[in-house]
Design a protein around this motif. Structure first.
Motif, PDB file in Angstrom:
ATOM      1  N   LEU A 196      -6.994  -5.928  -1.607  1.00 20.26           N
ATOM      2  CA  LEU A 196      -6.568  -4.554  -1.353  1.00 20.26           C
ATOM      3  C   LEU A 196      -6.992  -3.572  -2.436  1.00 20.26           C
ATOM      4  O   LEU A 196      -6.844  -2.364  -2.272  1.00 20.26           O
ATOM      5  CB  LEU A 196      -5.044  -4.504  -1.179  1.00 20.26           C
ATOM      6  N   TYR A 235      -5.456   1.187   6.568  1.00 19.26           N
ATOM      7  CA  TYR A 235      -6.149   0.679   5.382  1.00 19.26           C
ATOM      8  C   TYR A 235      -6.149  -0.845   5.367  1.00 19.26           C
ATOM      9  O   TYR A 235      -7.184  -1.478   5.166  1.00 19.26           O
ATOM     10  CB  TYR A 235      -5.471   1.231   4.123  1.00 19.26           C
ATOM     11  N   VAL A 236      -4.979  -1.436   5.595  1.00 17.64           N
ATOM     12  CA  VAL A 236      -4.857  -2.900   5.590  1.00 17.64           C
ATOM     13  C   VAL A 236      -5.672  -3.498   6.729  1.00 17.64           C
ATOM     14  O   VAL A 236      -6.396  -4.484   6.536  1.00 17.64           O
ATOM     15  CB  VAL A 236      -3.375  -3.338   5.666  1.00 17.64           C
ATOM     16  N   ILE A 276      -5.669  -3.244  -5.538  1.00 22.22           N
ATOM     17  CA  ILE A 276      -4.488  -2.699  -6.212  1.00 22.22           C
ATOM     18  C   ILE A 276      -4.123  -3.591  -7.396  1.00 22.22           C
ATOM     19  O   ILE A 276      -4.667  -4.680  -7.545  1.00 22.22           O
ATOM     20  CB  ILE A 276      -3.278  -2.589  -5.254  1.00 22.22           C
ATOM     21  N   MET A 282       0.830  -1.204   0.000  1.00 19.72           N
ATOM     22  CA  MET A 282       0.000   0.000   0.000  1.00 19.72           C
ATOM     23  C   MET A 282       0.866   1.256   0.000  1.00 19.72           C
ATOM     24  O   MET A 282       0.535   2.232  -0.650  1.00 19.72           O
ATOM     25  CB  MET A 282      -0.955   0.003   1.198  1.00 19.72           C
ATOM     26  N   LYS A 339       0.100   2.967  -3.578  1.00 20.10           N
ATOM     27  CA  LYS A 339      -0.813   4.100  -3.383  1.00 20.10           C
ATOM     28  C   LYS A 339      -0.138   5.291  -2.712  1.00 20.10           C
ATOM     29  O   LYS A 339      -0.813   6.245  -2.317  1.00 20.10           O
ATOM     30  CB  LYS A 339      -2.023   3.682  -2.529  1.00 20.10           C
ATOM     31  N   ALA A 376      -1.308   3.391   5.706  1.00 20.85           N
ATOM     32  CA  ALA A 376      -1.268   2.062   5.093  1.00 20.85           C
ATOM     33  C   ALA A 376      -1.679   0.994   6.104  1.00 20.85           C
ATOM     34  O   ALA A 376      -2.436   0.074   5.773  1.00 20.85           O
ATOM     35  CB  ALA A 376       0.126   1.771   4.548  1.00 20.85           C
TER      36      ALA A 376
END
Length: 104
Positions: free
Chosen positions: A88, A38-39, A90, A24, A28, A35
């Protein structure tokens, strides 16, 4: 990448969530704390649980996103990365390349 790698190593990489956090950060351009949040949200965990090897082992097996040791009927390598990519939200270059090679 060296900074993200050092932080991922500090979080024990694939043993916990270090690889996910580093992805991340790199993909990003997230700062470390963002990060981690988010995870943790994507995994349904608290940020502090990201570094617990026992919790992360169970979560990684359940979500089929790869673990340190090989387990029968669990994803490893590129299939695990493809699951991470989906989880995720991505793009992972190696997964994209594999998909292109499989398409006619």
């Amino acid at each position: 990448m060296p900074i993200a790698h050092s932080h991922a190593s500090g979080m024990k990489g694939l043993r916990t969530a270090g690889d996910l956090v580093a992805r991340m950060q790199c993909s990003k351009s997230m700062r470390l704390n963002d990060a981690k949040k988010y995870v943790a949200k994507k995994l349904g965990l608290d940020v502090l649980q990201l570094t617990d090897e026992h919790i992360m082992r169970e979560v990684r097996e359940e979500l089929n996103i790869g673990i340190i040791t090989s387990v029968t009927n669990k994803a490893k390598g590129l299939p695990a990365k493809a699951n991470i990519e989906e989880l995720l939200g991505i793009k992972i270059n190696s997964c994209e390349k594999l998909l292109r090679e499989q398409l006619p």
